[in-house]
Design a protein around this motif. Sequence first.
Motif, PDB file in Angstrom:
ATOM      1  N   PRO A 166      12.923   9.480   4.846  1.00  0.00           N
ATOM      2  CA  PRO A 166      14.190   9.901   4.232  1.00  0.00           C
ATOM      3  C   PRO A 166      14.114  11.330   3.686  1.00  0.00           C
ATOM      4  CG  PRO A 166      13.484   7.757   3.398  1.00  0.00           C
ATOM      5  CD  PRO A 166      12.331   8.324   4.159  1.00  0.00           C
ATOM      6  N   THR A 199      15.516   9.556  -1.376  1.00  0.00           N
ATOM      7  CA  THR A 199      14.521   8.732  -2.061  1.00  0.00           C
ATOM      8  C   THR A 199      14.727   8.781  -3.577  1.00  0.00           C
ATOM      9  OG1 THR A 199      12.946   9.143  -0.277  1.00  0.00           O
ATOM     10  CG2 THR A 199      12.042   8.362  -2.368  1.00  0.00           C
ATOM     11  N   GLY A 225      12.882   5.180  14.518  1.00  0.00           N
ATOM     12  CA  GLY A 225      13.518   4.876  13.231  1.00  0.00           C
ATOM     13  C   GLY A 225      12.948   3.587  12.674  1.00  0.00           C
ATOM     14  N   PRO A 226      12.853   3.479  11.359  1.00  0.00           N
ATOM     15  CA  PRO A 226      13.342   4.440  10.362  1.00  0.00           C
ATOM     16  C   PRO A 226      12.568   5.750  10.386  1.00  0.00           C
ATOM     17  CG  PRO A 226      11.986   2.772   9.295  1.00  0.00           C
ATOM     18  CD  PRO A 226      12.185   2.340  10.717  1.00  0.00           C
ATOM     19  N   SER A 227      13.250   6.818   9.969  1.00  0.00           N
ATOM     20  CA  SER A 227      12.595   8.106   9.788  1.00  0.00           C
ATOM     21  C   SER A 227      12.283   8.280   8.297  1.00  0.00           C
ATOM     22  CB  SER A 227      13.516   9.222  10.275  1.00  0.00           C
ATOM     23  OG  SER A 227      14.732   9.214   9.547  1.00  0.00           O
ATOM     24  N   LEU A 272      -1.586   5.888  14.363  1.00  0.00           N
ATOM     25  CA  LEU A 272      -1.188   5.299  13.076  1.00  0.00           C
ATOM     26  C   LEU A 272      -2.357   5.262  12.094  1.00  0.00           C
ATOM     27  CD1 LEU A 272       1.311   3.910  11.705  1.00  0.00           C
ATOM     28  CD2 LEU A 272       0.200   1.741  12.235  1.00  0.00           C
ATOM     29  N   ARG A 309       3.233   7.743   5.715  1.00  0.00           N
ATOM     30  CA  ARG A 309       3.380   7.720   7.161  1.00  0.00           C
ATOM     31  C   ARG A 309       4.327   8.840   7.594  1.00  0.00           C
ATOM     32  NH1 ARG A 309      -0.679   4.135   7.860  1.00  0.00           N
ATOM     33  NH2 ARG A 309      -0.007   1.948   7.992  1.00  0.00           N
ATOM     34  N   GLN A 316      19.144   4.973   8.898  1.00  0.00           N
ATOM     35  CA  GLN A 316      17.699   5.197   8.971  1.00  0.00           C
ATOM     36  C   GLN A 316      17.267   6.138  10.076  1.00  0.00           C
ATOM     37  OE1 GLN A 316      19.259   2.493   9.948  1.00  0.00           O
ATOM     38  NE2 GLN A 316      18.270   1.488  11.660  1.00  0.00           N
ATOM     39  N   GLU A 362       3.475   7.299  13.000  1.00  0.00           N
ATOM     40  CA  GLU A 362       4.077   6.204  13.750  1.00  0.00           C
ATOM     41  C   GLU A 362       4.927   6.777  14.878  1.00  0.00           C
ATOM     42  OE1 GLU A 362       5.911   2.430  12.042  1.00  0.00           O
ATOM     43  OE2 GLU A 362       7.712   3.546  12.544  1.00  0.00           O
ATOM     44  N   ALA A 371      16.874   5.315   3.997  1.00  0.00           N
ATOM     45  CA  ALA A 371      16.229   4.061   4.388  1.00  0.00           C
ATOM     46  C   ALA A 371      17.225   3.166   5.130  1.00  0.00           C
ATOM     47  CB  ALA A 371      15.699   3.338   3.142  1.00  0.00           C
ATOM     48  N   PRO A 372      16.748   2.235   5.949  1.00  0.00           N
ATOM     49  CA  PRO A 372      17.673   1.324   6.621  1.00  0.00           C
ATOM     50  C   PRO A 372      18.361   0.400   5.632  1.00  0.00           C
ATOM     51  CG  PRO A 372      15.376   0.703   7.076  1.00  0.00           C
ATOM     52  CD  PRO A 372      15.335   1.994   6.316  1.00  0.00           C
ATOM     53  N   LEU A 424       6.937   9.063  10.003  1.00  0.00           N
ATOM     54  CA  LEU A 424       7.691   8.068  10.781  1.00  0.00           C
ATOM     55  C   LEU A 424       8.382   8.772  11.949  1.00  0.00           C
ATOM     56  CD1 LEU A 424       9.097   5.933   7.831  1.00  0.00           C
ATOM     57  CD2 LEU A 424       7.088   5.483   9.257  1.00  0.00           C
ATOM     58  N   ALA A 458       0.837  -1.194   0.000  1.00  0.00           N
ATOM     59  CA  ALA A 458       0.000   0.000   0.000  1.00  0.00           C
ATOM     60  C   ALA A 458       0.877   1.251   0.000  1.00  0.00           C
ATOM     61  CB  ALA A 458      -0.909  -0.005   1.227  1.00  0.00           C
ATOM     62  N   LEU A 459       0.486   2.233  -0.807  1.00  0.00           N
ATOM     63  CA  LEU A 459       1.264   3.472  -0.853  1.00  0.00           C
ATOM     64  C   LEU A 459       0.646   4.448   0.129  1.00  0.00           C
ATOM     65  CD1 LEU A 459       1.819   3.703  -4.712  1.00  0.00           C
ATOM     66  CD2 LEU A 459       3.300   2.716  -2.958  1.00  0.00           C
ATOM     67  N   VAL A 460       1.092   4.368   1.364  1.00  0.00           N
ATOM     68  CA  VAL A 460       0.538   5.221   2.413  1.00  0.00           C
ATOM     69  C   VAL A 460       1.627   6.154   2.932  1.00  0.00           C
ATOM     70  CG1 VAL A 460      -1.372   3.794   3.201  1.00  0.00           C
ATOM     71  CG2 VAL A 460       0.920   3.270   4.000  1.00  0.00           C
TER      72      VAL A 460
END
Lengths: 368, 368
Positions: free
Chosen positions: B19, B24, B15-17, B322, B9, B194, B328, B200-201, B11, B5-7
Motif C-alpha cells: 500500500p 497504511t 496483488g495485493p501490492s 520469497l 515483503r 489492492q 513475492e 489493502a484488499p 509484493l 511475523a513482521l516481514v
Amino acid sequence: MPGMALVDRALLGPGPSNPYPEATAALAAPLLGHLDPEFLRVLDETCARLRRVWGTENARTLPLSGTGSIGMEAAFANFARPGDVVVVGVNGLFGERMVDVAGRYGADVVRVDHDWGQPVDVRRVLDAHPEPSMVAAVHAETSTGVRSDIKALAHAVHARDQRALVLADCVTSLAGIEVDIDAWGVDVAYSGTQKCLGVAPGLAPFTVSDRAWDRRVQRPPTWYLDLNLIGAYVDGSSGGRTYHHTAPVAMIASLHAALGRVLEEGLEAVHERHRAAGQRLHEGLGELGLELFAAEGHRLPELTTVRVPDGVDSAKVRQVLLTEYGIEIGAGVGAFASSVWRIGLMGHNARPERVELVLGALRRVLGA
Amino acid sequence: MPGMALVDRALLGPGPSNPYPEATAALAAPLLGHLDPEFLRVLDETCARLRRVWGTENARTLPLSGTGSIGMEAAFANFARPGDVVVVGVNGLFGERMVDVAGRYGADVVRVDHDWGQPVDVRRVLDAHPEPSMVAAVHAETSTGVRSDIKALAHAVHARDQRALVLADCVTSLAGIEVDIDAWGVDVAYSGTQKCLGVAPGLAPFTVSDRAWDRRVQRPPTWYLDLNLIGAYVDGSSGGRTYHHTAPVAMIASLHAALGRVLEEGLEAVHERHRAAGQRLHEGLGELGLELFAAEGHRLPELTTVRVPDGVDSAKVRQVLLTEYGIEIGAGVGAFASSVWRIGLMGHNARPERVELVLGALRRVLGA
C-alpha cells in the motif's frame, strides 16, 4: 487533499467499538500476500482461534470477507433452498432482516413476531411450523439490547425434529457473552468483528456444523459467498488451496491479533469483564433516574437500551456527547428511533473507565 | 498467542501490492463510527475522489464492502435479469469468472473465447449476438497481463445498439492505466483496492451510469449487494441516510488517503509512472533472455507475464525469491500455472527501485 480528522472517539454505540490495541497495531503491520506461507499460517491460526471463541470443533469455521451482514447473507444463500420452510423469531431489526434475506433466496418464511424489547419465545417459535427446514433467531438483538436463549431454542428444536437446522445471529454476542455452538447444537452461526471481538468492521466470522454442511446448496446463486469455493481456499488441511477471491489480509491479521488478546485474557474472564461493565452501567443509569428498555432478565451487558426521558431531545443529547465529550452512543431503531438510546460496552470498551465516562457525561448533559 | 511475523515483503505479484504509506497510516488511525459526521464527510469525499479517478460524473460511485470480486457479483446481481443475453469476452480467468457469475444470476450467457494472452476482439464480441442486454469484458486481465480496448468495445456497442449496457472489469487497471468511464461510455464498472489503488484488499470501487441505473434490478436476490439499499446509506446528497450494513470504516479511511495521494501526484503522472516502470521491466526481462507472454502491443505496464525458461522450476524460483529476497511474484493461472510468472508493479510499487530489485534478484536466481 485533506485527510480524515484524527479524533479520539469513545465508540460506545451499537458498534463499531474501539478496537483492541493489538488489533489496530496488526492492521498497520507490513502487508503479506494472500498466498504467502506466513499469511496462510495466520489464516489457519485465525480459524483455530475462532473455533475456541465459538466453542466449536466445526471444520468449516472461517472469516468471511465482508461486514457482519454478509454472514447472514451467506447463511441463507448456502443453506436455504427455494421453498424451504424457514421459521424466524423476529424481535428486532435483525430478525426482520433475516425475513428479508431468506425471502430473497426463495425460502417460505414463517415469521414469529414479538414485541421489541422482549426475547424470542421458544414455545411460540416451535409451534409456528411442525417441520421447518430451518429455525433462525438472533442471539443478541443489536436493535433492542435483548438476549434470547439460543441454547433452549436449539435444544427444543432438535428434541422434536432431527432434521431442522438451527441458525443463530451472533453478531453482537460473540466474545461478549457465552456462545457455545457445539454444546447448544447450533448448525450455522455468524458474527461481525466490530462488536465484542474488538476489531474494525470488515469481516464476518462464520461457522457450520457437519450436518448442515451435508445439506448445503451445491451451487448457490452467489459466487462470492459460495462456501464450496471459499472453503477450497481457506481449508488447507488437505494440503492444497484453490484461489477464490483475494482475502482481506490486513483485516484478517487484525482479527488474528484481537483473538490472541481475547484468548490470552481467557474467554471466561472476557465474559466476566463484559458482565461487570454492563451491570455497573445498568445500575448507574438507574441512579440517574433512567429506565432500561429491554425486558429484565434478558438484558445484554454489552449493549444497553435506555429510554429517553420525557421532554429530552434525543438527538441533541447524542450530539452534545459527541462534540463536547467525544462519546458516540446510538439512537434507537425503527419506532424507537428517538425514544431509546443504545449504549455499547463491547470488547475493549467493556471496562470500568468507559462506564464512568459515559455515566459522568450523561449526568452533566441531562443535568441529573 | 504468537502474532503474525513482521516481514517486509516486496509484493510484486498480481496483488495485493504494497500500500501507499498514506493508506497504511490511515488504516491505523483512530476509528470513527459509520454514522459519525466526520466519517460521513470522508465517505462523501472518497466517492468524489473515486469519480475523478474513474473519469466519471456518475452519482452512483462508491466503494462496496468486499474485495474486488464482490464488484463483479454486484454488477451482475443488479444489472442482469434471468434470461438477459449477456455477451462476455473471455480471454483469461476473470472473463471465465464473469461467465460463472452471470450464469448464477440466470443470464443467458454468450461467451466469446479468445486465446489467453490475446486481447478481446471487438468485432467478434459484437458479432456474437445482435441484441444483447449487456456486453462485458475485462479491461486488464490479471491472469495474463493483457489490456483490452474497452473504449473501442464500448463505442462499437453503443454505435450499433442504444440498448446494450457495457460492463468493464477494471480491477487491475484503475489508477494504473487510463480509465475514462464517461468518455468511453462504460455503464457499469468495478475495481479492487489492492492493485494500483495501493490499499489493502477489502473494498471494491464501483460506478454506474444513469442509464444503467434506470434499468437496475429492483429487488436483486442479494440483500448485501442490493444497490438500492446501499445507495440509501452512501448517498447523502438528499440530506438523509438510511443505515444498511456497518461500513468498513478503517478500509474506507485508507482508500480515502490513497486516493488523496494519487490525486495529489496527478492521475496522468501516476499513469506515466506505471508506464515507465512497466517499460523498464519489459526491457530488463528481455535483457535477461526472458520472453514475455502477453501479445505485443497489448501488454499491461502494471502486470507483466513472462514465460518460465525451459528446464527452470517455476515454483522453486518463486520460493527462493520469497525466502531469500523477500520478493513475492505470482505463478501463472490455469494451463499456464507453471509456465508463466506474473510480476506486478502496481500503485506504490510502480517505481524504478522495485524494477531493479526484481530484475536483480531474478538475474541472480536464474544465473542469467
